[in-house]
Scaffold this motif. Structure first.
Motif, PDB file in Angstrom:
ATOM      1  N   LEU A  51     -21.215   9.451  46.401  1.00 41.52           N
ATOM      2  CA  LEU A  51     -22.331   9.970  47.190  1.00 41.52           C
ATOM      3  C   LEU A  51     -22.397  10.417  48.765  1.00 41.52           C
ATOM      4  CD1 LEU A  51     -25.907  11.224  46.778  1.00 41.52           C
ATOM      5  CD2 LEU A  51     -25.949   9.056  48.236  1.00 41.52           C
ATOM      6  N   GLU A  52     -21.396   9.925  49.079  1.00 39.03           N
ATOM      7  CA  GLU A  52     -21.001   9.639  50.527  1.00 39.03           C
ATOM      8  C   GLU A  52     -20.504  11.257  50.390  1.00 39.03           C
ATOM      9  OE1 GLU A  52     -21.842   5.051  52.239  1.00 39.03           O
ATOM     10  OE2 GLU A  52     -20.264   5.608  51.709  1.00 39.03           O
ATOM     11  N   GLU A  53     -18.903  10.981  49.641  1.00 41.53           N
ATOM     12  CA  GLU A  53     -18.280  11.437  49.844  1.00 41.53           C
ATOM     13  C   GLU A  53     -18.650  13.070  49.143  1.00 41.53           C
ATOM     14  OE1 GLU A  53     -15.035   9.834  47.638  1.00 41.53           O
ATOM     15  OE2 GLU A  53     -14.347   8.383  49.378  1.00 41.53           O
ATOM     16  N   SER A  54     -19.734  13.372  48.689  1.00 39.84           N
ATOM     17  CA  SER A  54     -20.329  14.073  47.653  1.00 39.84           C
ATOM     18  C   SER A  54     -20.444  15.162  48.768  1.00 39.84           C
ATOM     19  CB  SER A  54     -21.449  14.066  47.504  1.00 39.84           C
ATOM     20  OG  SER A  54     -22.110  15.092  46.633  1.00 39.84           O
ATOM     21  N   ARG A  55     -20.045  16.544  48.625  1.00 39.24           N
ATOM     22  CA  ARG A  55     -20.605  17.975  49.244  1.00 39.24           C
ATOM     23  C   ARG A  55     -22.245  18.146  49.383  1.00 39.24           C
ATOM     24  NH1 ARG A  55     -15.843  18.548  50.999  1.00 39.24           N
ATOM     25  NH2 ARG A  55     -14.631  19.995  51.093  1.00 39.24           N
ATOM     26  N   SER A  56     -23.145  18.739  50.816  1.00 40.53           N
ATOM     27  CA  SER A  56     -24.231  18.251  50.318  1.00 40.53           C
ATOM     28  C   SER A  56     -24.965  19.160  49.587  1.00 40.53           C
ATOM     29  CB  SER A  56     -24.923  19.335  51.747  1.00 40.53           C
ATOM     30  OG  SER A  56     -23.905  20.361  52.469  1.00 40.53           O
ATOM     31  N   PHE A  57     -24.103  20.234  48.450  1.00 41.81           N
ATOM     32  CA  PHE A  57     -24.726  21.189  47.682  1.00 41.81           C
ATOM     33  C   PHE A  57     -24.163  20.726  46.321  1.00 41.81           C
ATOM     34  CE2 PHE A  57     -20.381  22.916  48.246  1.00 41.81           C
ATOM     35  CZ  PHE A  57     -19.447  22.741  47.094  1.00 41.81           C
ATOM     36  N   ALA A  58     -23.591  19.210  46.276  1.00 41.57           N
ATOM     37  CA  ALA A  58     -23.793  18.613  44.982  1.00 41.57           C
ATOM     38  C   ALA A  58     -24.395  17.230  45.141  1.00 41.57           C
ATOM     39  CB  ALA A  58     -22.126  18.714  44.741  1.00 41.57           C
ATOM     40  N   LYS A  59     -25.150  16.755  46.087  1.00 39.38           N
ATOM     41  CA  LYS A  59     -25.213  15.574  46.350  1.00 39.38           C
ATOM     42  C   LYS A  59     -26.457  15.203  45.048  1.00 39.38           C
ATOM     43  CE  LYS A  59     -24.196  13.944  51.248  1.00 39.38           C
ATOM     44  NZ  LYS A  59     -23.600  13.873  50.855  1.00 39.38           N
ATOM     45  N   LEU A  60     -27.399  16.191  44.961  1.00 39.53           N
ATOM     46  CA  LEU A  60     -28.326  15.703  43.855  1.00 39.53           C
ATOM     47  C   LEU A  60     -28.284  15.285  42.890  1.00 39.53           C
ATOM     48  CD1 LEU A  60     -31.394  16.670  45.054  1.00 39.53           C
ATOM     49  CD2 LEU A  60     -30.983  18.255  43.415  1.00 39.53           C
ATOM     50  N   GLY A  61     -27.041  15.652  42.482  1.00 40.54           N
ATOM     51  CA  GLY A  61     -26.208  15.404  40.472  1.00 40.54           C
ATOM     52  C   GLY A  61     -25.581  13.809  41.173  1.00 40.54           C
ATOM     53  N   LYS A  62     -25.518  13.481  42.274  1.00 42.66           N
ATOM     54  CA  LYS A  62     -24.950  12.397  42.431  1.00 42.66           C
ATOM     55  C   LYS A  62     -25.890  11.045  42.905  1.00 42.66           C
ATOM     56  CE  LYS A  62     -20.623  13.907  42.157  1.00 42.66           C
ATOM     57  NZ  LYS A  62     -20.854  15.105  42.461  1.00 42.66           N
ATOM     58  N   LEU A  63     -27.324  11.508  42.869  1.00 40.31           N
ATOM     59  CA  LEU A  63     -28.378  10.283  43.112  1.00 40.31           C
ATOM     60  C   LEU A  63     -28.900   9.880  42.028  1.00 40.31           C
ATOM     61  CD1 LEU A  63     -30.655  12.424  45.124  1.00 40.31           C
ATOM     62  CD2 LEU A  63     -29.536  10.832  46.211  1.00 40.31           C
ATOM     63  N   PRO A  64     -28.780  10.734  40.589  1.00 37.88           N
ATOM     64  CA  PRO A  64     -29.660   9.522  39.691  1.00 37.88           C
ATOM     65  C   PRO A  64     -28.502   8.468  39.388  1.00 37.88           C
ATOM     66  CG  PRO A  64     -29.534  11.335  38.960  1.00 37.88           C
ATOM     67  CD  PRO A  64     -28.283  12.410  40.021  1.00 37.88           C
ATOM     68  N   PRO A  65     -27.651   8.312  39.416  1.00 39.54           N
ATOM     69  CA  PRO A  65     -26.353   6.790  39.556  1.00 39.54           C
ATOM     70  C   PRO A  65     -27.082   5.792  40.331  1.00 39.54           C
ATOM     71  CG  PRO A  65     -25.374   8.179  38.683  1.00 39.54           C
ATOM     72  CD  PRO A  65     -26.659   9.157  39.328  1.00 39.54           C
ATOM     73  N   VAL A  66     -26.964   6.589  41.505  1.00 33.73           N
ATOM     74  CA  VAL A  66     -27.571   5.053  42.277  1.00 33.73           C
ATOM     75  C   VAL A  66     -28.974   4.609  42.245  1.00 33.73           C
ATOM     76  CG1 VAL A  66     -27.699   5.091  44.745  1.00 33.73           C
ATOM     77  CG2 VAL A  66     -26.132   6.973  43.906  1.00 33.73           C
ATOM     78  N   PHE A  67     -29.783   5.682  42.026  1.00 38.04           N
ATOM     79  CA  PHE A  67     -31.507   5.050  41.511  1.00 38.04           C
ATOM     80  C   PHE A  67     -31.217   4.224  40.548  1.00 38.04           C
ATOM     81  CE2 PHE A  67     -34.793   8.273  44.474  1.00 38.04           C
ATOM     82  CZ  PHE A  67     -33.650   8.325  44.930  1.00 38.04           C
ATOM     83  N   ASP A  68     -30.115   4.974  39.411  1.00 39.56           N
ATOM     84  CA  ASP A  68     -30.555   3.969  38.807  1.00 39.56           C
ATOM     85  C   ASP A  68     -30.093   2.207  38.547  1.00 39.56           C
ATOM     86  OD1 ASP A  68     -31.049   4.055  35.105  1.00 39.56           O
ATOM     87  OD2 ASP A  68     -29.418   3.305  35.205  1.00 39.56           O
ATOM     88  N   LEU A  69     -28.974   2.324  39.873  1.00 36.88           N
ATOM     89  CA  LEU A  69     -28.699   0.726  39.890  1.00 36.88           C
ATOM     90  C   LEU A  69     -29.294   0.117  40.492  1.00 36.88           C
ATOM     91  CD1 LEU A  69     -24.797   1.909  40.400  1.00 36.88           C
ATOM     92  CD2 LEU A  69     -25.583   0.397  38.897  1.00 36.88           C
ATOM     93  N   VAL A  70     -29.572   0.874  41.858  1.00 39.07           N
ATOM     94  CA  VAL A  70     -30.723   0.682  42.241  1.00 39.07           C
ATOM     95  C   VAL A  70     -32.309  -0.377  41.861  1.00 39.07           C
ATOM     96  CG1 VAL A  70     -32.276   0.372  44.775  1.00 39.07           C
ATOM     97  CG2 VAL A  70     -30.263   1.971  44.559  1.00 39.07           C
ATOM     98  N   ARG A  71     -32.093   0.583  40.716  1.00 40.20           N
ATOM     99  CA  ARG A  71     -33.087  -0.016  39.786  1.00 40.20           C
ATOM    100  C   ARG A  71     -32.835  -1.446  39.206  1.00 40.20           C
ATOM    101  NH1 ARG A  71     -33.745  -0.014  34.887  1.00 40.20           N
ATOM    102  NH2 ARG A  71     -32.498   1.623  34.349  1.00 40.20           N
ATOM    103  N   ARG A  72     -31.835  -1.314  38.254  1.00 43.26           N
ATOM    104  CA  ARG A  72     -31.672  -2.611  38.109  1.00 43.26           C
ATOM    105  C   ARG A  72     -31.009  -3.467  38.551  1.00 43.26           C
ATOM    106  NH1 ARG A  72     -26.026   0.738  35.587  1.00 43.26           N
ATOM    107  NH2 ARG A  72     -25.743  -0.980  33.940  1.00 43.26           N
ATOM    108  N   ILE A  73     -30.754  -3.301  39.925  1.00 44.05           N
ATOM    109  CA  ILE A  73     -30.291  -4.743  41.198  1.00 44.05           C
ATOM    110  C   ILE A  73     -31.392  -4.708  41.265  1.00 44.05           C
ATOM    111  CG2 ILE A  73     -29.485  -5.022  43.276  1.00 44.05           C
ATOM    112  CD1 ILE A  73     -27.159  -3.307  42.490  1.00 44.05           C
ATOM    113  N   LEU A  74     -32.790  -4.432  41.510  1.00 43.36           N
ATOM    114  CA  LEU A  74     -34.103  -4.684  42.076  1.00 43.36           C
ATOM    115  C   LEU A  74     -34.631  -5.203  40.994  1.00 43.36           C
ATOM    116  CD1 LEU A  74     -35.543  -1.981  44.243  1.00 43.36           C
ATOM    117  CD2 LEU A  74     -34.253  -4.171  45.015  1.00 43.36           C
ATOM    118  N   GLN A  75     -34.419  -5.063  39.509  1.00 39.27           N
ATOM    119  CA  GLN A  75     -35.164  -5.845  38.911  1.00 39.27           C
ATOM    120  C   GLN A  75     -34.908  -7.641  38.751  1.00 39.27           C
ATOM    121  OE1 GLN A  75     -34.786  -3.430  34.991  1.00 39.27           O
ATOM    122  NE2 GLN A  75     -36.600  -2.155  35.723  1.00 39.27           N
ATOM    123  N   GLN A  76     -34.021  -6.984  39.677  1.00 32.97           N
ATOM    124  CA  GLN A  76     -33.233  -8.844  39.427  1.00 32.97           C
ATOM    125  C   GLN A  76     -33.784  -9.689  40.525  1.00 32.97           C
ATOM    126  OE1 GLN A  76     -31.261  -9.721  37.029  1.00 32.97           O
ATOM    127  NE2 GLN A  76     -31.863  -7.964  36.215  1.00 32.97           N
TER     128      GLN A  76
END
Lengths: 410, 674
Positions: free
Chosen positions: B29-54
């Motif tokens: 996400l950090e290395e992503s261009r601003s115009f392409a960030k949206l597509g990089k968000l779902p994996p981040v959100f998904d991982l945060v969800r999985r981590i916070l469930q623990q």
């Protein structure tokens, strides 16, 4: 915002078709680029300051030279097709940009599955039995003929045949026919189609980047189940054919007279190690194989594409860019295309065993929009991909296979 | 856990591997261009969800909070500006069935925790602000904190785990007892300003009451200080001390003798004036005594001789207002009524007849609908508006702007309620009955019905009834007046403020910022002039007559500039310590703020009246950027002491004026430190 800093000494490339991942890769690379896409992409490109030329890729016609001339006037060196539908455009445009009329003919060949098979046959490449069908009668005749050849008696289960659209990518419009009854389910507007005999063997795909008529990087993608799952690099069971496969690709390059760019062919290898050529595409593969490659090797496959197309690329650049096949991979990256298994679904629920598997990376599934699942006729479009990454190719293979038995939509 | 699982048991989650994956996905996400960030968000959100469930996942996410925010997880959402987040909304987000909503809310909480613990120095939120915000979040989500799950959590399924983990994790690091005790302190601090809108305070008190009643929730010694607060809502007198419900209480009233009723009346009054909160039982009581026991009304309102006198003179009117406007739901209006009577404004000839009109006002459908949407259908919209009118006239400094950028409109309402009550009642009638307000701008009529739109794109519902009905109109008129000034040189407030607020706003206008460049402009002259106009030592010892609109440059705790804000200067006087202070009204909902560089806005203890904010004059002057004055009443600018002037100017340079020095000033005055 485009933040690109390009090297003026290097080529200027045009990306044909809209792919955000490709645009981002180009923006981060050192080649100047421009996106050629239908006008619906204009607002986005303007908003984000992405270099853009509008063009609607319909059938080639007398106006087609306009876009070639526009790009030539801009100083573009080469155009790169991103989708099946833009392959002939790239051929036409590049024949103007590079003053090589032959490129257009080559592209037409690569766009027509029947023509490409004949060409392959002429080049001494082994292909299965195939024929064009113009109506349902042709299909029934072919089905009977193939099974006669296989010495099947009346009442024996038929070997299936495969039907494919001439000019569509991958699994779109791909049907498997076993009995004459099934022929009725084919809508008339799908004709003409290409018919192929079924080969009992192991199907796999290759991605090859070509520079100066030589293979710069060759990947073998292993299909676990066609239309469902793929992973890279392949298992040692398949990789042991690498030399043989390399030979086949070199034949293909020679037969199709390919000097630069990227090809994505499909093959069968039968139990006696014979390779059969299926088809070849002159564009990036579907199923996000480029993304898988980046995950496995760490290089950006789109940037590789730009390198392979740019006439100003040097051999040293190629050498420095691409990793060593298989050896340099950090692991195995795979993905699984989810189709709902139930007729009625209400929500997305990632199976716990999938989500908690240590290979599980991420998914791009979205909640269902409709409750009723339309019946799949041909190899349809999956509802989204699930990504995995891990160290063991066999665990990967079995894991991907196992996903077929799970419900992601309930 | 789940026996229905197939033979293939779910593998144990490897949190370390997930943490590495999160790290990778953030890097992408950090290395992503601003115009392409949206597509990089779902994996981040998904991982945060999985981590916070623990159960141990929160620490991992908190540690990455700074990177996550900088990488752009909040970009384009309300969460990108933590300063505007409302603690009360977290409940809905944390109980949402939408995964992304829960995840982003959880992320935001953990980010603020990192800020509060000073492991993340945030550009727009200080550690204290974050701490303060999280305390409120915990207070409002006490149920989650103590594992009291309800229907909402059941509906959520596994997502509820995330909300619980996060709230509990935050509490562990902020401190449970601390939470409740500081929450109680916080409630008292807010009540001390006597706001009209007390819904949020009521909710927090209710939460504390629920937690204390819960046998499983171990609060230790915390929360004992909440007795007075809880009883003020749920049982202020002996007759209702165990919160029996209004129906039972009604029956009890019928069997009480006169002495008992007398006791009830004093009990209610004492509690009401103690907290500023009114119990629904109080409303039942007042409606009951109105029939046959009305001699107790003065007692029940806790009136002084002034208020009682006023009540005697306008008995019929007061009875009508109570009958039409005071119900258990609108009990809060009783406090407004009591203070209104104490202010004696009924003696101004137009006010009583205007209130008669108010009591019988027919509401237009638009006003009715807004009131119903905000407050419900019981009692009817007219009663809510009466309650609102009683409160605003009784507590003119208790008006808040809610979560709206409409400080000017809130300020105007407060100013009129304070200074010009019949004019306010006229505005309410126009807006509520006619759905149109017409004001005049330099002789030209400006209609709220024909305006193109106000400053706020939409006025929210977290407002008192009067603001709810009138502010949308005022805001459009204010916006329109601004448009009429387009093309004029300088700041439009010069012309808009007097036309908008009324004749008593001074026609003289002083500003210390050059509108074109944003740089400071004649700061010294501005301060001298302010002292000469407002400081009794330099203006001939003249107390301020009419409240005056003024503009301040709001700064945060680190003295960094946040934005321009409208306030009212109410009076300038010596405080009990003998220091000259400015007492002012701030339409933002809580005046107690720290503006950095040791500037702490006081709300009590320095001679403030309810709802007033105060600062030593010197500190106040250092945040002022606009004031109005009467050009005919000139003080003595030249008398202002050089030293005092320098101190004020230094304060400006140290805070919001830091990057606003005009070029020649920079050359003339090298930095002090060198």
């Amino acid at each position: 915002m485009s933040e690109q800093e390009y090297n003026p000494e290097k080529g200027y490339v045009a990306l044909l078709g809209w792919s955000l991942n490709a645009v981002e890769a180009a923006d981060k690379f050192d080649r100047r680029y421009v996106v050629v896409a239908p006008d619906w992409a204009e607002a986005y490109c303007k908003e984000h300051d992405i270099p853009y030329v509008p063009w609607n890729f319909e059938r080639l016609n007398d106006r087609s030279v306009e876009i070639a001339q526009t790009l030539k006037d801009m100083g573009v060196d080469v155009s790169i097709p991103l989708f099946e539908e833009t392959v002939e455009w790239a051929g036409a445009i590049n024949s103007v940009l590079m003053d090589k009329p032959r490129l257009f003919g080559q592209a037409m060949l690569l766009r027509d599955k029947a023509l490409m098979k004949r060409r392959a046959q002429l080049g001494g490449i082994r292909v299965g039995i195939f024929e064009e069908a113009h109506d349902k009668g042709d299909v029934i005749r072919f089905l009977k003929r193939v099974n006669q050849t296989l010495l099947k008696l009346d009442g024996d289960p038929n070997d299936p045949i495969h039907l494919k659209a001439f000019d569509k990518a991958g699994c779109l419009g791909h049907r498997v026919i076993r009995t004459p009854d099934e022929v009725d389910s084919i809508p008339d507007e799908e004709f003409p189609v290409l018919m192929e005999s079924h080969l009992d063997g192991w199907e796999f795909a290759v991605e090859a980047w070509i520079h100066n008529g030589k293979i710069a990087f060759l990947n073998i993608s292993e299909y676990v189940t066609l239309g469902y799952s793929v992973f890279v690099p392949a298992t040692p069971d398949l990789e042991k054919y690498r030399d043989q496969i390399r030979g086949e690709i070199e034949k293909l390059i020679k037969t199709f007279d390919i000097d630069f760019g990227f090809i994505h062919p499909e093959y069968f290898v039968t139990s006696d190690s014979t390779m059969y050529f299926g088809e070849v595409a002159y564009r990036p593969p579907g199923f996000k194989v480029f993304e898988l490659l980046e995950k496995a090797y760490g290089f950006n496959a789109y940037q590789g594409l730009i390198l392979a197309f740019d006439p100003k690329t040097t051999q040293e650049e190629i050498k420095a860019f691409f990793p060593k096949e298989v050896e340099d991979a950090k692991g195995y990256a795979g993905c699984f295309g989810v189709y709902p298994r139930r007729r009625v679904v209400s929500k997305l629920e990632i199976p716990e065993e999938t989500e908690n598997h240590e290979y599980f990376e991420s998914h791009e599934l979205t909640p269902p929009v409709e409750e009723t699942v339309t019946k799949r006729t041909a190899f349809g479009t999956h509802w989204g991909l699930v990504y995995f990454f891990g160290e063991d190719p066999y665990v990967m293979r079995d894991l991907l296979k196992h996903q077929e038995d799970l419900d992601f939509y309930v | 856990m789940n026996d229905q699982q197939s033979g293939n048991a779910a593998p144990v989650v490897n949190l370390e591997k997930l943490a590495i994956k999160l790290d990778d996905s953030i890097r992408v996400l950090e290395e992503s261009r601003s115009f392409a960030k949206l597509g990089k968000l779902p994996p981040v959100f998904d991982l945060v969800r999985r981590i916070l469930q623990q159960p141990e996942g929160c620490a991992i996410v908190e540690a990455q909070a700074e990177r996550l925010e900088n990488a752009g997880v909040f970009a384009g959402t309300d969460w990108a500006e933590p300063a505007i987040l409302l603690p009360s909304l977290t409940t809905y987000a944390l109980q949402s069935k939408n995964t992304d909503t829960v995840v982003i809310e959880a992320l935001s909480e953990l980010r603020l925790l990192a800020v509060a613990r000073s492991t993340y120095s945030h550009p727009s939120v200080s550690a204290e602000q974050a701490h303060h915000y999280l305390t409120q979040v915990l207070a409002i989500n006490l149920g989650l904190l103590f594992g009291m799950t309800g229907e909402a959590e059941r509906e959520q399924g596994k997502l509820a785990l995330i909300s619980q983990h996060v709230v509990q994790y935050v509490a562990q690091h902020i401190g449970y007892e601390h939470v409740i005790d500081s929450l109680i302190e916080e409630i008292w601090r807010i009540l001390q300003q006597r706001p009209i809108q007390v819904a949020g305070v009521r909710k927090m008190i209710t939460q504390i009451a629920i937690c204390r009643a819960e046998p499983d929730a171990d609060l230790g010694s915390a929360g004992r200080g909440a007795d007075r607060l809880i009883s003020s809502l749920y049982g202020p007198t002996r007759g209702c001390s165990e919160d029996p419900g209004t129906v039972v209480y009604q029956q009890r009233l019928e069997s009480m003798d006169s002495q008992t009723l007398q006791n009830e009346a004093t009990g209610f009054a004492r509690s009401m004036h103690d907290t500023g909160l009114v119990s629904p039982y109080h409303a039942s009581f007042v409606r009951y005594i109105l029939e046959g026991q009305d001699n107790l009304l003065s007692e029940a309102l806790g009136l002084s001789s002034t208020g009682r006198d006023c009540l005697m003179c306008y008995r019929e009117l007061v009875y009508t207002l109570i009958t039409e406007g005071i119900f258990p739901e609108t009990a809060q209006g009783l406090y407004g009524l009591a203070l209104l009577l104490e202010r004696g404004i009924l003696y101004q000839p137009p006010v009583a007849p205007a209130l008669w009109r108010q009591a019988r006002l027919n509401l237009c459908p638009q006003a009715r609908e807004r009131l119903q949407l905000a407050y419900g259908y019981q009692p009817q919209a007219g009663a809510w508006l009466i309650q609102g009118v009683l409160n605003i006239l009784g507590q003119p400094l208790g008006v808040g702007q809610g979560n709206n950028p409409t400080c000017q409109s809130a300020r105007a309402l407060s100013m009129w309620a304070y200074n010009d009550p019949d004019y306010l009642l006229q505005m309410v009638a126009w807006a509520a009955r006619d759905n149109e307000i017409v004001m005049h701008f330099e002789g030209q009529p400006v209609s709220s019905a024909q305006s193109l739109g106000g400053v706020a794109s939409e006025v929210t519902f977290d407002l008192d009834p009067v603001s709810l009905v009138v502010v949308p109109h005022l805001d459009r008129i204010y916006g329109e007046m601004g448009r009429l000034c387009i093309g004029r040189e300088g700041d439009p407030h010069r012309w808009v403020n007097p036309e908008f607020h009324g004749w008593s706003a001074g026609r003289g206008f002083a500003i210390n910022v050059d509108v074109a460049t944003g740089n400071l402009d004649d700061l010294e002259g501005f301060i001298r002039h302010f002292y000469a106009s407002y400081h009794p030592y330099y203006n001939g010892n003249q107390p301020l007559i009419h409240p005056q609109p003024a503009g301040i440059a709001v700064t945060d705790r680190a003295a960094r500039f946040i934005g321009w804000h409208a306030i009212t200067i109410l009076r300038v006087a010596l405080d009990p310590e003998g220091e000259m202070r400015v007492y002012f009204y701030n339409p933002n909902n809580d005046s107690g703020q720290s503006w950095g560089d040791d500037v702490h806005v006081g709300t009590e203890g320095c001679g403030e009246r309810f709802g007033e904010a105060s600062l030593p004059l010197e500190q106040f002057a250092s945040r002022l950027y606009i004031f109005h004055y009467d050009p005919l009443e000139r003080g003595e600018p030249a008398d202002v002491g050089e030293e005092e002037l320098q101190r004020v100017m230094e304060r400006v340079y140290r805070s919001w004026g830091e990057n606003r020095l005009p070029a020649q000033d920079l050359q003339a005055e090298p930095p002090q430190a060198e």
